[in-house]
Design an enzyme around this catalytic site. Structure first.
Site, PDB file in Angstrom:
ATOM      1  N   LYS A 277      -1.341 -61.043 -19.187  1.00 15.86           N
ATOM      2  CA  LYS A 277      -2.283 -60.999 -18.076  1.00 15.86           C
ATOM      3  C   LYS A 277      -3.600 -60.428 -18.609  1.00 15.86           C
ATOM      4  CE  LYS A 277      -2.824 -58.504 -13.656  1.00 15.86           C
ATOM      5  NZ  LYS A 277      -2.126 -58.273 -12.368  1.00 15.86           N
TER       6      LYS A 277
ATOM      7  N   GLU B 270       3.554 -62.695  -7.092  1.00 12.75           N
ATOM      8  CA  GLU B 270       3.579 -61.386  -7.748  1.00 12.75           C
ATOM      9  C   GLU B 270       3.400 -60.357  -6.647  1.00 12.75           C
ATOM     10  OE1 GLU B 270       0.646 -60.690 -10.900  1.00 12.75           O
ATOM     11  OE2 GLU B 270       0.624 -58.572 -10.325  1.00 12.75           O
TER      12      GLU B 270
ATOM     13  N   ARG C  51       2.587 -51.448  -4.608  1.00 11.74           N
ATOM     14  CA  ARG C  51       1.540 -50.507  -4.181  1.00 11.74           C
ATOM     15  C   ARG C  51       1.799 -49.925  -2.815  1.00 11.74           C
ATOM     16  NH1 ARG C  51      -3.740 -54.021  -6.111  1.00 11.74           N
ATOM     17  NH2 ARG C  51      -2.830 -54.514  -8.131  1.00 11.74           N
TER      18      ARG C  51
HETATM   19  C1  3PG Z   1      -4.778 -56.967  -8.664  1.00 13.71           C
HETATM   20  O1  3PG Z   1      -3.882 -56.600  -9.408  1.00 13.71           O
HETATM   21  O2  3PG Z   1      -5.310 -56.266  -7.796  1.00 13.71           O
HETATM   22  C2  3PG Z   1      -5.162 -58.356  -8.846  1.00 13.71           C
HETATM   23  O3  3PG Z   1      -5.912 -58.396  -9.981  1.00 13.71           O
HETATM   24  C3  3PG Z   1      -5.857 -58.966  -7.711  1.00 13.71           C
HETATM   25  O4  3PG Z   1      -7.194 -58.927  -7.926  1.00 13.71           O
HETATM   26  P1  3PG Z   1      -8.140 -59.629  -6.882  1.00 13.71           P
HETATM   27  O5  3PG Z   1      -7.906 -58.942  -5.560  1.00 13.71           O
HETATM   28  O6  3PG Z   1      -9.521 -59.409  -7.411  1.00 13.71           O
HETATM   29  O7  3PG Z   1      -7.738 -61.081  -6.838  1.00 13.71           O
END
Ligand code: 3PG
Length: 208
Positions: free
Chosen positions: A129, A41, A45
């Site tokens: 999710k 995924e 960002r």
């Molecule tokens: C996100 O979208 O940032 C994910 O949830 C990743 O989260 P994490 O860095 O806590 O694994």
């Protein structure tokens, strides 16, 4: 289009990855595949995220590449155009969900409350999710949702590690988990692809 049940079956862990330099995209995806994790995924960002997405879609055929952090219909369109094979959003609005469902790829919408789960179910999806999994209540919260709503499969994401993933994966309503721990920022900065392969190997064999 269809829900994301097939996407959730690919791997016990979906790596949630943010890439700054598109030159890292192909070797990073290759490192995950080498460790047995054939899904990624990629979050939208960074300014260059769509470039990285396109490179992975074109050059790493063994990985199922999806786009995460979809916040707007325009981002969903751009991600699919760049080659995203599935779409993930951290939360849902009716307009965003309906737009994503008009596209020809599986959709994994983010939910954090029972009401949101019910709203997504009304749109015909039963794969979601659960975000942010840790702060929103963790495994005990998901187990509690499973009592009145047993027919939804979740991919909890947010605050999960190799150590805590089994607490989620043992739940009947958890198909897989998501997390960024497979691709630590310092490993990517150092182009330490062997470390990412090793982290992926540990995740790929988690029981579910
Ligand atoms: C996100 O979208 O940032 C994910 O949830 C990743 O989260 P994490 O860095 O806590 O694994």
């Amino acid at each position: 289009m269809a829900d994301a049940s097939g996407v959730l079956r690919v791997s016990p862990v979906i790596p949630v990855v943010t890439i700054d330099d598109p030159q890292d995209a192909v070797p990073l995806a290759g490192a995950l595949v080498d460790g047995g994790v054939k899904i990624i995924e990629l979050t939208l960002r960074t300014d260059s995220a769509l470039t990285s997405l396109k490179l992975i879609a074109e050059e790493v055929p063994d990985i199922l590449v999806g786009a995460g952090t979809i916040l707007s219909p325009g981002q969903a369109d751009a991600a699919v155009q760049a080659g995203a094979k599935f779409l993930v959003s951290p939360g849902v609005t009716p307009a965003l969900l309906r737009h994503m469902l008009s596209l020809d790829v599986p959709v994994l919408p983010g939910v954090a409350t029972v009401g949101e789960v019910m709203a997504v179910l009304e749109e015909g999806l039963d794969s979601m999710k659960f975000f942010p999994a840790g702060p929103a209540g963790g495994p005990s919260y998901l187990a509690a949702i499973g009592a009145p709503i047993p027919n939804v499969q979740f991919c909890p994401t947010g605050g999960i590690s190799l150590a805590t993933a089994p607490d989620y994966l043992k739940l009947p309503n958890v198909a897989c988990v998501g997390g960024s721990w497979l691709t630590p920022a310092d490993a990517v900065a150092a182009k330490d692809w062997a470390r990412i392969t090793s982290l992926a190997s540990g995740a790929a064999v988690l029981a579910r």
